[in-house]
Design an enzyme around this catalytic site. Structure first.
Site, PDB file in Angstrom:
ATOM      1  N   HIS A  46       0.823  -1.214   0.000  1.00  0.00           N
ATOM      2  CA  HIS A  46       0.000   0.000   0.000  1.00  0.00           C
ATOM      3  C   HIS A  46       0.854   1.261   0.000  1.00  0.00           C
ATOM      4  CE1 HIS A  46       0.380   0.173   4.520  1.00  0.00           C
ATOM      5  NE2 HIS A  46       0.228   1.459   4.298  1.00  0.00           N
ATOM      6  N   ASP A  75       0.315  -7.460   1.933  1.00  0.00           N
ATOM      7  CA  ASP A  75       0.705  -6.044   1.957  1.00  0.00           C
ATOM      8  C   ASP A  75       2.218  -5.870   1.844  1.00  0.00           C
ATOM      9  OD1 ASP A  75       0.415  -3.355   1.922  1.00  0.00           O
ATOM     10  OD2 ASP A  75      -0.107  -3.124   4.041  1.00  0.00           O
ATOM     11  N   GLY A 151       3.351   6.704   7.689  1.00  0.00           N
ATOM     12  CA  GLY A 151       4.766   7.016   7.439  1.00  0.00           C
ATOM     13  C   GLY A 151       5.679   5.954   8.024  1.00  0.00           C
ATOM     14  N   ASN A 152       5.161   5.185   8.994  1.00  0.00           N
ATOM     15  CA  ASN A 152       5.903   4.016   9.480  1.00  0.00           C
ATOM     16  C   ASN A 152       5.707   2.822   8.543  1.00  0.00           C
ATOM     17  OD1 ASN A 152       5.524   5.178  12.658  1.00  0.00           O
ATOM     18  ND2 ASN A 152       7.435   4.130  12.149  1.00  0.00           N
ATOM     19  N   SER A 153       4.646   2.872   7.744  1.00  0.00           N
ATOM     20  CA  SER A 153       4.317   1.733   6.884  1.00  0.00           C
ATOM     21  C   SER A 153       5.495   1.354   6.009  1.00  0.00           C
ATOM     22  CB  SER A 153       3.133   2.093   5.983  1.00  0.00           C
ATOM     23  OG  SER A 153       1.958   2.079   6.729  1.00  0.00           O
TER      24      SER A 153
END
Lengths: 192, 305
Positions: A46, A75, A151-153
């Protein structure tokens, strides 16, 4: 005291952490990790929604990257970015950790570059009944009590030894969920 | 490997040890729909959990650390402190190692533990954020010590223990007492409630059966009675201790056992603990003079707990 130790472990990881900019995570972008000895960068599906992405290293260098494998159900996306020569982050199996073990996440929450959040491991495995959402309850997750933000993704979740044990993917019921490193290895292994 | 890193790994191991140590006494409590809550094996055969998470009085089961399920019976509940007590077969798992929460200070590292199913215990990590003395929570119970921490109580963590970095239990976490902060019912308070629930199935609280509000006298009355004010009786329930003692609506309680009254909490404090059957010596302002009266403290009806 602990803060300085954590920052020491995280500092060794930061050169392997990148920002992925393709406008998918509005305003903040996502993160990615140079994965072990593979030579690839791993992030969330994502985060790298397009085939072509821009990868930014911690020292500010940029490169074009292309998605070479993707598993939307898990993901995950694997990105090849030439020319950056990033040091691969060492990875480890979260299954050998016990609940309560220290973990930390490196990412770019709300666009803050290379921010670190620390917490503890809660469980590795399927989500408890009552947590499962959108069919995601059937997968194994690294479940951690650590604060994540957009933003950690795609960024690493690492243990006290600095080994990356998962790829931070989402928050469910306040709980941080990361894709376990062996699942990432399996996808990376499909790319040749 | 650097010293820094080995220290961090040692701390990580210590926290995981703490989780494993206290986790051996941790059960999942199935007493509500969907997600279970957590319970702690406090004494042999006795499990403590939070009252609000026990939604039914029968058909309760607990999952033990070995994954087996066993039936439990409800011994009693105390809404005031948000604690409930279950009985299980003795000898099934170790009794929790208890600590001394009076020694906790802001900044101490702590963990909240939970068991949601038969697998490993779950942990959340944080620090003690505030400590203090006795306080009364909004549910009415007396809590011996204030222990507040910054950790997140995830779904299912209610009823689980707060443990220190060595795995000693400091109290039982309640999500319902003061959201969003995690509030811990300290070991001493839990012991007191456990004792009472085991003895009689409920917690006895003192009661005189009167409603009152604080008042201040006007200058003339202050001069005449040599008192500043007190608690004005607004209503008295029939057949209640206050009625038996001859108290009247309109009386103002100015001293209790010789101590001048400033706040209603002073009276509440006198009605806390093991006081049923003892007497209060009151000075009352009535019709411009001071009269004395003695009220024998009764037990608050269980419907008002």
């Amino acid at each position: 005291m602990m803060a300085s130790f954590v920052s020491g472990a995280a500092a060794r990881l930061i050169p392997s952490v990148v920002a992925i900019v393709d406008g998918a995570e509005r305003g903040s972008g996502g993160a990615g990790i140079a994965w072990g000895a593979s030579g690839f960068i791993v992030t969330n599906a994502h985060v790298a929604t397009h085939r072509d992405v821009t990868v930014m290293a911690a020292d500010g260098r940029r490169a074009r990257g292309s998605v070479v494998a993707r598993d939307a159900r898990r993901d995950l996306a694997v990105v090849r970015a030439g020319g950056l020569e990033l040091p691969g982050a060492p990875t480890g199996d979260p299954a050998r950790l016990r609940p309560g073990a220290l973990v930390f996440a490196v990412g770019h929450p709300f666009g803050v570059q290379d921010a670190i959040s620390a917490g503890v491991l809660q469980a590795v495995g399927r989500l408890p009944r009552g947590f499962a959402v959108n069919g995601r309850g059937t997968h194994a997750w690294v479940q951690a009590d650590v604060r994540l933000a957009p933003g950690n993704s795609g960024g690493p979740l690492a243990d006290a030894a600095g080994l990356v044990i998962g790829v931070a993917a989402m928050i469910v019921g306040g709980l941080a969920l990361a894709v376990p490193a062996p699942d990432v290895d399996a996808l990376v292994a499909t790319v040749t | 490997m650097s010293d820094e890193q080995s220290t961090l790994i040692a701390l990580s191991d210590q926290l995981a040890d703490a989780v494993a140590k206290a986790g051996a006494s941790l059960v999942a409590v199935h007493a509500r729909p969907r997600l279970p809550s957590t319970g702690l094996h406090w004494r042999d055969g006795v499990v403590v959990t939070t009252e609000a998470t026990v939604r039914r009085d029968s058909d309760i089961e607990v999952t033990l650390p070995d994954g087996s399920r066993t039936s439990a019976t409800l011994v009693g509940r105390d809404r005031g402190t948000d604690l409930a007590l279950l009985r299980i077969a003795p000898g099934r798992l170790p009794v929790a190692p208890l600590g001394d929460p009076a020694r906790l200070q802001p900044g101490h590292l702590v963990l909240a533990l939970a068991r949601l199913d038969g697998t490993a215990p779950r942990a959340a990590f944080g620090a003690v954020s505030a400590t203090g003395g006795r306080w009364r929570c909004w549910k009415g119970g007396e809590i011996d010590l204030l222990v507040q921490s910054d950790l997140s109580l995830y779904p299912g963590f209610g009823g689980g223990p707060l443990v220190d970095a060595s795995g000693r239990v400091q109290g039982i976490n309640s999500g319902g007492l003061s959201r969003p902060l995690a509030t811990t019912i300290p070991v001493g308070t839990v012991n007191r409630v456990v004792e009472q629930l085991l003895q009689r199935g409920y917690v006895s609280r003192g009661w005189i059966g009167a409603a009152m509000q604080p008042v201040r006298f006007d200058a003339a009355t202050r001069t005449r009675l040599q008192r500043d004010g007190g608690l004005l009786l607004l209503s008295i329930e029939p057949d209640a201790p206050a009625a038996h003692a001859g108290l009247l609506v309109g009386d103002v309680i100015v001293t209790i056992d010789g101590v001048p009254l400033d706040t209603p909490d002073q009276l509440r404090d006198r009605l806390a603990g093991d006081v049923v059957g003892s007497s209060l010596k009151l000075e009352l302002a009535r019709g411009g003079t001071i009269v004395t009266s003695e009220v024998r403290i009764g037990e608050r009806p269980r419907s008002r707990q």
